[in-house]
Design a protein around this motif. Structure first.
Motif, PDB file in Angstrom:
ATOM      1  N   ILE A  99       5.709  10.595   3.552  1.00  0.00           N
ATOM      2  CA  ILE A  99       5.712  12.188   2.968  1.00  0.00           C
ATOM      3  C   ILE A  99       6.410  11.964   1.618  1.00  0.00           C
ATOM      4  CG2 ILE A  99       6.833  14.221   3.412  1.00  0.00           C
ATOM      5  CD1 ILE A  99       6.791  13.702   6.271  1.00  0.00           C
ATOM      6  N   GLY A 100       5.904  12.453   0.572  1.00  0.00           N
ATOM      7  CA  GLY A 100       6.281  12.248  -0.696  1.00  0.00           C
ATOM      8  C   GLY A 100       5.417  11.338  -1.563  1.00  0.00           C
ATOM      9  N   ALA A 101       4.707  12.045  -2.478  1.00  0.00           N
ATOM     10  CA  ALA A 101       3.708  11.099  -3.297  1.00  0.00           C
ATOM     11  C   ALA A 101       4.426  11.063  -4.759  1.00  0.00           C
ATOM     12  CB  ALA A 101       2.320  11.862  -3.529  1.00  0.00           C
ATOM     13  N   GLY A 102       5.800  10.597  -4.736  1.00  0.00           N
ATOM     14  CA  GLY A 102       6.371  10.185  -5.968  1.00  0.00           C
ATOM     15  C   GLY A 102       6.330   8.467  -6.185  1.00  0.00           C
ATOM     16  N   GLN A 103       7.248   8.268  -6.963  1.00  0.00           N
ATOM     17  CA  GLN A 103       7.482   6.628  -6.828  1.00  0.00           C
ATOM     18  C   GLN A 103       7.555   5.929  -5.876  1.00  0.00           C
ATOM     19  OE1 GLN A 103       7.590   5.042 -10.774  1.00  0.00           O
ATOM     20  NE2 GLN A 103       6.500   3.693  -9.054  1.00  0.00           N
ATOM     21  N   ALA A 104       8.290   6.260  -4.904  1.00  0.00           N
ATOM     22  CA  ALA A 104       8.698   5.541  -3.688  1.00  0.00           C
ATOM     23  C   ALA A 104       7.309   5.525  -2.977  1.00  0.00           C
ATOM     24  CB  ALA A 104       9.882   6.152  -2.988  1.00  0.00           C
ATOM     25  N   GLY A 105       7.005   6.704  -2.663  1.00  0.00           N
ATOM     26  CA  GLY A 105       5.689   6.925  -1.608  1.00  0.00           C
ATOM     27  C   GLY A 105       4.428   6.113  -2.144  1.00  0.00           C
ATOM     28  N   ALA A 106       4.114   6.153  -3.350  1.00  0.00           N
ATOM     29  CA  ALA A 106       3.135   5.464  -3.922  1.00  0.00           C
ATOM     30  C   ALA A 106       3.493   3.912  -4.010  1.00  0.00           C
ATOM     31  CB  ALA A 106       2.998   5.653  -5.378  1.00  0.00           C
ATOM     32  N   SER A 107       4.559   3.393  -4.151  1.00  0.00           N
ATOM     33  CA  SER A 107       4.975   2.033  -3.931  1.00  0.00           C
ATOM     34  C   SER A 107       4.805   1.605  -2.448  1.00  0.00           C
ATOM     35  CB  SER A 107       6.393   1.868  -4.314  1.00  0.00           C
ATOM     36  OG  SER A 107       6.495   2.090  -5.881  1.00  0.00           O
ATOM     37  N   CYS A 108       5.219   2.369  -1.627  1.00  0.00           N
ATOM     38  CA  CYS A 108       4.976   2.177  -0.145  1.00  0.00           C
ATOM     39  C   CYS A 108       3.838   1.767   0.107  1.00  0.00           C
ATOM     40  CB  CYS A 108       5.857   3.072   0.753  1.00  0.00           C
ATOM     41  SG  CYS A 108       5.910   2.670   2.289  1.00  0.00           S
ATOM     42  N   VAL A 109       2.688   2.880  -0.188  1.00  0.00           N
ATOM     43  CA  VAL A 109       1.563   2.581   0.433  1.00  0.00           C
ATOM     44  C   VAL A 109       0.545   1.440  -0.155  1.00  0.00           C
ATOM     45  CG1 VAL A 109       1.385   5.031   0.968  1.00  0.00           C
ATOM     46  CG2 VAL A 109       0.420   4.491  -1.044  1.00  0.00           C
ATOM     47  N   ALA A 110       0.979   1.327  -1.417  1.00  0.00           N
ATOM     48  CA  ALA A 110       0.429   0.140  -2.271  1.00  0.00           C
ATOM     49  C   ALA A 110       0.851  -1.135  -1.657  1.00  0.00           C
ATOM     50  CB  ALA A 110       0.722   0.025  -3.633  1.00  0.00           C
ATOM     51  N   LYS A 111       2.096  -1.289  -1.493  1.00  0.00           N
ATOM     52  CA  LYS A 111       2.748  -2.506  -0.621  1.00  0.00           C
ATOM     53  C   LYS A 111       2.042  -2.727   0.813  1.00  0.00           C
ATOM     54  CE  LYS A 111       5.507  -6.009  -0.946  1.00  0.00           C
ATOM     55  NZ  LYS A 111       5.297  -7.132  -2.171  1.00  0.00           N
ATOM     56  N   LEU A 112       1.733  -1.502   1.749  1.00  0.00           N
ATOM     57  CA  LEU A 112       1.252  -1.710   2.636  1.00  0.00           C
ATOM     58  C   LEU A 112      -0.074  -2.333   2.512  1.00  0.00           C
ATOM     59  CD1 LEU A 112       2.392   1.629   4.313  1.00  0.00           C
ATOM     60  CD2 LEU A 112       3.050  -0.560   5.321  1.00  0.00           C
ATOM     61  N   ARG A 113      -1.025  -1.858   1.796  1.00  0.00           N
ATOM     62  CA  ARG A 113      -2.277  -2.341   1.539  1.00  0.00           C
ATOM     63  C   ARG A 113      -2.350  -3.800   1.231  1.00  0.00           C
ATOM     64  NH1 ARG A 113      -4.340  -0.028   5.398  1.00  0.00           N
ATOM     65  NH2 ARG A 113      -5.594   1.811   5.104  1.00  0.00           N
ATOM     66  N   SER A 114      -1.591  -4.157   0.029  1.00  0.00           N
ATOM     67  CA  SER A 114      -1.784  -5.418  -0.560  1.00  0.00           C
ATOM     68  C   SER A 114      -1.083  -6.318   0.315  1.00  0.00           C
ATOM     69  CB  SER A 114      -0.925  -5.534  -1.815  1.00  0.00           C
ATOM     70  OG  SER A 114       0.453  -5.152  -1.870  1.00  0.00           O
ATOM     71  N   GLY A 115       0.032  -6.090   1.289  1.00  0.00           N
ATOM     72  CA  GLY A 115       0.503  -6.860   2.346  1.00  0.00           C
ATOM     73  C   GLY A 115      -0.226  -7.086   3.492  1.00  0.00           C
TER      74      GLY A 115
END
Length: 402
Positions: free
Chosen positions: A7-23
């Motif tokens: 929940i929250g499509a700012g810097q933290a939210g975007a960084s979290c989902v990108a890391k999940l996929r790249s990880g």
């Protein structure tokens, strides 16, 4: 299939989902944001974007196509109204979205002036979202009068843009000096002189009594009896963590959504990162409002959801751009008892904060080397002698080897 909702499509939210996929996370990811545009950078909003030097697409952290290409279900212009922790669902847009792990990256909200003193008048703006800045952009016409309420970094950056565009700018700060809550008097003096040289009138130790006008703001009454004619107002009196959703869900709050060192909230299936989260730091608990923190903390949370078991070790650093000056800050100056000045070439200067013999933080103005060395010293726990720092002949890199 495991489902993660952010929940929250700012810097933290975007960084979290990108890391999940790249990880390597292969389950379902849903990212929900209230704004109508994909995740974007906030710092340029009040600087390059407002000045017209950056197009909106350049603000985006990633192209919108990235989310579909990486099987991230991006919900824009959608508000989460409730979290049901018992059934592990969030309510968004009238629909239920199930989760196995939930990440709160709700960010922060700007403090506004109360309606009772004119805060609801047209022409009174805050600086937080793209819509905020788009709404105020037409106000910045040469020759108009702008009142900035608040002498923190948000207010000073707004004042710099307004002055650069040829407006008459007055900044009012109710504390004794600008930046009083975040910087030493030396840094305050530096930026007061900088703004004065660009024609900004700074009024310190004076509060705003009320804004006046019929429907739209046209004036301001100050606590010292002065009255000002103004065409518009920018309110920069700080931000607070966006915790309403977490509070309603019964999560623990402590100057933000309370997390442990790994980013878990009081519910082990709910995590938090970014401006909204408070976390352990050197025997205390802090909340950091910065892009680097949002990125780093969100990435650690993503790794921990995938089982890494890592503790988040904050490395505080910040920056501010005003006119042709780049301020870079390393560390946290809380508790300092003296400040050392270091002068550099071309008018660059840095202020080094000490508690006894311990180096806590550095403010560097157009002094990138001072900043980088100071940051590395602080992160490595090294504290050079203050006399060596103040000596312009000292080789800063040699201090790293010492």
């Amino acid at each position: 299939m495991t489902q993660i909702v952010v929940i929250g499509a700012g810097q933290a939210g975007a960084s979290c989902v990108a890391k999940l996929r790249s990880g390597g996370f292969s389950g379902k990811i849903t990212l929900i944001g209230e704004e109508h545009v994909p995740p974007y950078q906030r710092p340029p909003l009040s600087k390059k974007y407002l000045l017209g030097e950056m197009d909106v697409e350049r603000l985006y952290l990633r192209p919108e196509s990235y989310y579909g290409e990486n099987a991230i279900d991006l919900h824009l212009n959608e508000t989460v109204t409730a979290i049901d922790r018992a059934d592990k669902v969030v309510i968004a847009g009238g629909q239920q979205v199930s989760y196995d792990s939930l990440v709160l990256a709700t960010g922060s909200v700007p403090r506004r002036l109360p309606p009772a003193i004119g805060g609801a008048l047209e022409g009174v703006h805050v600086v937080r979202t793209l819509a905020d800045v788009d709404g105020m952009a037409p106000e910045f016409a040469e020759g108009r009068s702008a009142l900035i309420v608040g002498g923190g970094y948000i207010g000073l950056e707004a004042a710099a843009v307004a002055a650069s565009k040829g407006l008459k700018v007055t900044l009012v700060e109710m504390e004794d000096r600008i930046l009083q809550r975040v910087a030493a008097p030396q840094t305050s003096d530096y930026f007061r002189d900088l703004h004065s040289a660009h024609g900004v009138e700074i009024i310190e130790g004076v509060g705003l009594e009320r804004l006046t006008g019929e429907g739209r703001v046209s004036g301001a009454d100050l606590s010292d009896g002065r009255s000002l004619d103004v065409d518009f107002v920018i309110v920069g009196v700080g931000i607070g963590p966006a915790t309403a959703l977490a509070e309603a869900a019964g999560l623990e709050i402590d100057n933000g959504i309370k997390t442990d060192a790994q980013g878990r909230t009081s519910d082990p299936d709910v995590w938090a990162a970014g401006d909204c989260a408070s976390f352990p730091y050197r025997g205390t608990r802090i909340r950091l409002e910065s892009v680097p923190n949002a990125i780093d903390q969100a990435e650690v949370v993503a790794e921990n959801i995938m089982g890494a078991g890592k503790e988040y070790v904050a490395k505080p650093w910040f920056w501010s751009d005003q006119y042709d000056v780049k301020l870079q800050i390393a560390g946290l100056n809380t508790g300092y008892d003296h400040v050392v000045r270091r002068d550099g070439e071309g008018g660059s200067v840095s202020f080094w904060y000490y508690l006894g013999d311990a180096l806590l933080a550095v403010d560097a103005m157009n002094a990138p080397r001072d900043y980088m060395v100071g940051k590395r010293l602080i992160e490595s726990g090294k504290s050079p002698d203050a006399a060596a720092i103040s000596n312009p002949d000292t080789d800063l890199k040699a201090l790293m080897r010492g």
